[in-house]
Write a protein that holds these residues in place. Structure first.
Motif, PDB file in Angstrom:
ATOM      1  N   THR A 158      59.285  33.969   6.450  1.00 25.05           N
ATOM      2  CA  THR A 158      57.868  34.182   6.741  1.00 25.05           C
ATOM      3  C   THR A 158      57.475  35.655   6.683  1.00 25.05           C
ATOM      4  O   THR A 158      56.292  35.982   6.821  1.00 25.05           O
ATOM      5  N   ASP A 159      58.440  36.555   6.498  1.00 26.72           N
ATOM      6  CA  ASP A 159      58.164  37.994   6.471  1.00 26.72           C
ATOM      7  C   ASP A 159      58.100  38.491   5.033  1.00 26.72           C
ATOM      8  O   ASP A 159      59.046  38.299   4.275  1.00 26.72           O
ATOM      9  N   GLU A 160      57.000  39.148   4.685  1.00 29.03           N
ATOM     10  CA  GLU A 160      56.861  39.728   3.357  1.00 29.03           C
ATOM     11  C   GLU A 160      57.413  41.150   3.406  1.00 29.03           C
ATOM     12  O   GLU A 160      56.757  42.063   3.915  1.00 29.03           O
ATOM     13  N   ILE A 161      58.617  41.320   2.891  1.00 31.13           N
ATOM     14  CA  ILE A 161      59.269  42.623   2.939  1.00 31.13           C
ATOM     15  C   ILE A 161      59.023  43.316   1.599  1.00 31.13           C
ATOM     16  O   ILE A 161      59.802  43.196   0.652  1.00 31.13           O
ATOM     17  N   ASP A 162      57.902  44.040   1.520  1.00 30.54           N
ATOM     18  CA  ASP A 162      57.509  44.669   0.260  1.00 30.54           C
ATOM     19  C   ASP A 162      57.794  46.158   0.283  1.00 30.54           C
ATOM     20  O   ASP A 162      58.408  46.686   1.223  1.00 30.54           O
ATOM     21  N   ALA A 163      57.337  46.848  -0.754  1.00 24.60           N
ATOM     22  CA  ALA A 163      57.627  48.279  -0.877  1.00 24.60           C
ATOM     23  C   ALA A 163      57.088  49.071   0.298  1.00 24.60           C
ATOM     24  O   ALA A 163      57.679  50.083   0.698  1.00 24.60           O
ATOM     25  N   ALA A 164      55.958  48.636   0.882  1.00 23.08           N
ATOM     26  CA  ALA A 164      55.373  49.357   2.015  1.00 23.08           C
ATOM     27  C   ALA A 164      56.314  49.378   3.216  1.00 23.08           C
ATOM     28  O   ALA A 164      56.325  50.335   3.990  1.00 23.08           O
ATOM     29  N   VAL A 165      57.094  48.320   3.375  1.00 21.49           N
ATOM     30  CA  VAL A 165      58.043  48.270   4.494  1.00 21.49           C
ATOM     31  C   VAL A 165      59.118  49.343   4.338  1.00 21.49           C
ATOM     32  O   VAL A 165      59.568  49.942   5.316  1.00 21.49           O
ATOM     33  N   PHE A 166      59.500  49.598   3.098  1.00 18.22           N
ATOM     34  CA  PHE A 166      60.558  50.575   2.852  1.00 18.22           C
ATOM     35  C   PHE A 166      60.041  52.011   2.741  1.00 18.22           C
ATOM     36  O   PHE A 166      60.831  52.947   2.681  1.00 18.22           O
ATOM     37  N   ALA A 167      58.707  52.175   2.712  1.00 22.37           N
ATOM     38  CA  ALA A 167      58.137  53.491   2.436  1.00 22.37           C
ATOM     39  C   ALA A 167      58.560  54.549   3.456  1.00 22.37           C
ATOM     40  O   ALA A 167      58.824  55.692   3.094  1.00 22.37           O
ATOM     41  N   ASN A 168      58.601  54.177   4.733  1.00 24.25           N
ATOM     42  CA  ASN A 168      58.974  55.132   5.788  1.00 24.25           C
ATOM     43  C   ASN A 168      60.167  54.616   6.585  1.00 24.25           C
ATOM     44  O   ASN A 168      60.215  54.712   7.804  1.00 24.25           O
ATOM     45  N   SER A 169      61.128  54.052   5.857  1.00 25.26           N
ATOM     46  CA  SER A 169      62.261  53.399   6.530  1.00 25.26           C
ATOM     47  C   SER A 169      63.532  54.227   6.397  1.00 25.26           C
ATOM     48  O   SER A 169      64.577  53.716   6.029  1.00 25.26           O
TER      49      SER A 169
ATOM     50  N   ALA B 107      62.614  47.584  -4.462  1.00 25.26           N
ATOM     51  CA  ALA B 107      62.253  48.605  -3.471  1.00 25.26           C
ATOM     52  C   ALA B 107      63.397  48.833  -2.491  1.00 25.26           C
ATOM     53  O   ALA B 107      63.632  49.964  -2.046  1.00 25.26           O
ATOM     54  N   ALA B 108      64.101  47.773  -2.143  1.00 27.20           N
ATOM     55  CA  ALA B 108      65.254  47.916  -1.251  1.00 27.20           C
ATOM     56  C   ALA B 108      66.330  48.783  -1.896  1.00 27.20           C
ATOM     57  O   ALA B 108      66.890  49.682  -1.264  1.00 27.20           O
ATOM     58  N   ARG B 109      66.601  48.515  -3.149  1.00 28.68           N
ATOM     59  CA  ARG B 109      67.602  49.297  -3.876  1.00 28.68           C
ATOM     60  C   ARG B 109      67.191  50.777  -3.926  1.00 28.68           C
ATOM     61  O   ARG B 109      67.999  51.669  -3.681  1.00 28.68           O
ATOM     62  N   ALA B 110      65.908  51.025  -4.256  1.00 32.92           N
ATOM     63  CA  ALA B 110      65.425  52.400  -4.349  1.00 32.92           C
ATOM     64  C   ALA B 110      65.531  53.130  -3.015  1.00 32.92           C
ATOM     65  O   ALA B 110      65.766  54.342  -2.977  1.00 32.92           O
ATOM     66  N   ALA B 111      65.359  52.382  -1.906  1.00 30.49           N
ATOM     67  CA  ALA B 111      65.440  52.988  -0.578  1.00 30.49           C
ATOM     68  C   ALA B 111      66.873  53.068  -0.063  1.00 30.49           C
ATOM     69  O   ALA B 111      67.102  53.591   1.034  1.00 30.49           O
TER      70      ALA B 111
END
Length: 335
Positions: A65-76, A96-100
């Motif tokens: 139910t959680d949309e884990i998109d690029a915004a989640v990784f932006a400041n992670s 995005a996960a890989r990039a972060a």
């Protein structure tokens, strides 16, 4: 005199944030092992809350139910592990996960039987009109047995077409053979000859060709860019009028509007759905159509399955915290 040996300092416990309520035993074990923050309200987290959580923890434990998109990784910057509670990862932006530099894990293998059981229940329930009969009884409209009352179709001797012959697809095939169904399948790769022989399964490299020849279609492949709307208007036009479609994989694999139009026009006989394209929203046409069984994404909803999922999540976090590659890492090539 030599100084006394120093005791090695205990490794700090990773900060873990869980986005939804998990089985109580799983939450308790997490509290014993990690610095865990639980979501006791079980309210789905907003996009802002997910982004905030990603900035405050070492490990985030999301669900479908959680949309884990690029915004989640932006400041992670702190987040290093996304330990998904579930098998499917189409709600996670893996690029995005890989990039972060965030490792992603899931929980494969523990929901095979539960999901296959649900598929088989829908395969049985739709042709035999079980949902319609149950509604008739509850509404007080059943006037007793009659020779022509609530007639449906037997499944013995019918042809089952399985889209996706992974763990769940093969488990469905095993069950289907026990009910006298003939198994056909479409998969990216053909199964080894010995597996095909054991399942008495016929492979079709062309999905359209299989759809035109089977009586029941079940979707058991993951949702990816390639499988989005894999079954739509053109595919429904190919199916036989007596065909039924079963989906307990991901709603987005089927074009729900095209499905409603096919059912309304009588181009197919019925559907059994455990997932929906825009869930929890459901196209209202599906609610009123006969020959349709709708259940609320409960294919994996067993006590045993949820417990096993939690144990997988915990194992992945512990292996990662010990500095090793998690057993269920989704993407290859990461440190």
């Amino acid at each position: 005199m030599a100084p006394p040996p120093t005791r090695p300092q205990a490794r700090p416990r990773p900060k873990v944030i869980v986005t939804r309520r998990l089985p109580q035993l799983v939450e308790t074990r997490m509290a014993e092992l990690f610095d865990v923050e639980l979501n006791l309200s079980d309210e789905p987290m907003t996009a802002a809350a997910l982004a905030d959580a990603a900035g405050r923890c070492d490990v985030l434990v999301p669900t479908v139910t959680d949309e884990i998109d690029a915004a989640v990784f932006a400041n992670s910057g702190r987040l290093k592990l996304l330990a998904n509670f579930g098998v499917g990862v189409d709600h996670i932006d893996l690029g995005a996960a890989r990039a972060a530099g965030v490792v992603v894990t899931n929980t494969p293998g523990v929901l095979t039987d539960d999901t296959a059981d649900m598929v088989m229940a829908l395969i049985l329930g739709v042709p035999r009109r079980l949902a319609e009969g149950e509604k008739l009884v509850r509404a007080g409209e059943w006037n007793g047995w009659s020779p022509t009352g609530m007639l449906g179709h037997r499944i013995t001797g019918k042809r089952l077409g399985i889209i996706g012959m992974g763990r769940i697809g093969r488990a469905v095939a095993t069950r289907a053979r026990a009910f006298g169904l003939t198994v056909h399948y479409h998969n990216r790769h053909r199964l080894p000859a010995e597996v095909e022989s054991a399942l008495e399964a016929t492979w079709w490299d062309n999905l359209d060709a299989m759809l035109a020849r089977v009586d029941i279609i079940t979707i058991n492949c993951p949702h990816t860019a390639e499988t989005h709307h894999l079954v739509g208007e053109r595919q429904f036009a190919l199916m036989q009028r007596q065909a039924y479609i079963i989906n307990a994989a991901r709603g987005e694999i089927v074009d729900e509007n095209a499905l409603c139009e096919a059912l309304t026009a009588g181009r197919i006989a019925g559907a059994g759905l455990d997932v929906f394209e825009n869930e929890p929203a459901i196209d209202p046409r599906l609610l009123d159509l006969p020959g349709v069984v709708l259940v609320p994404h409960m294919g994996s909803a067993t006590f045993e399955g949820r417990q096993a999922m939690g144990e997988k999540v915990i194992a992945n976090i512990r292996v990662w915290a010990d500095g090793h590659r998690p057993l269920d890492q989704v993407l290859e090539g990461w440190a």
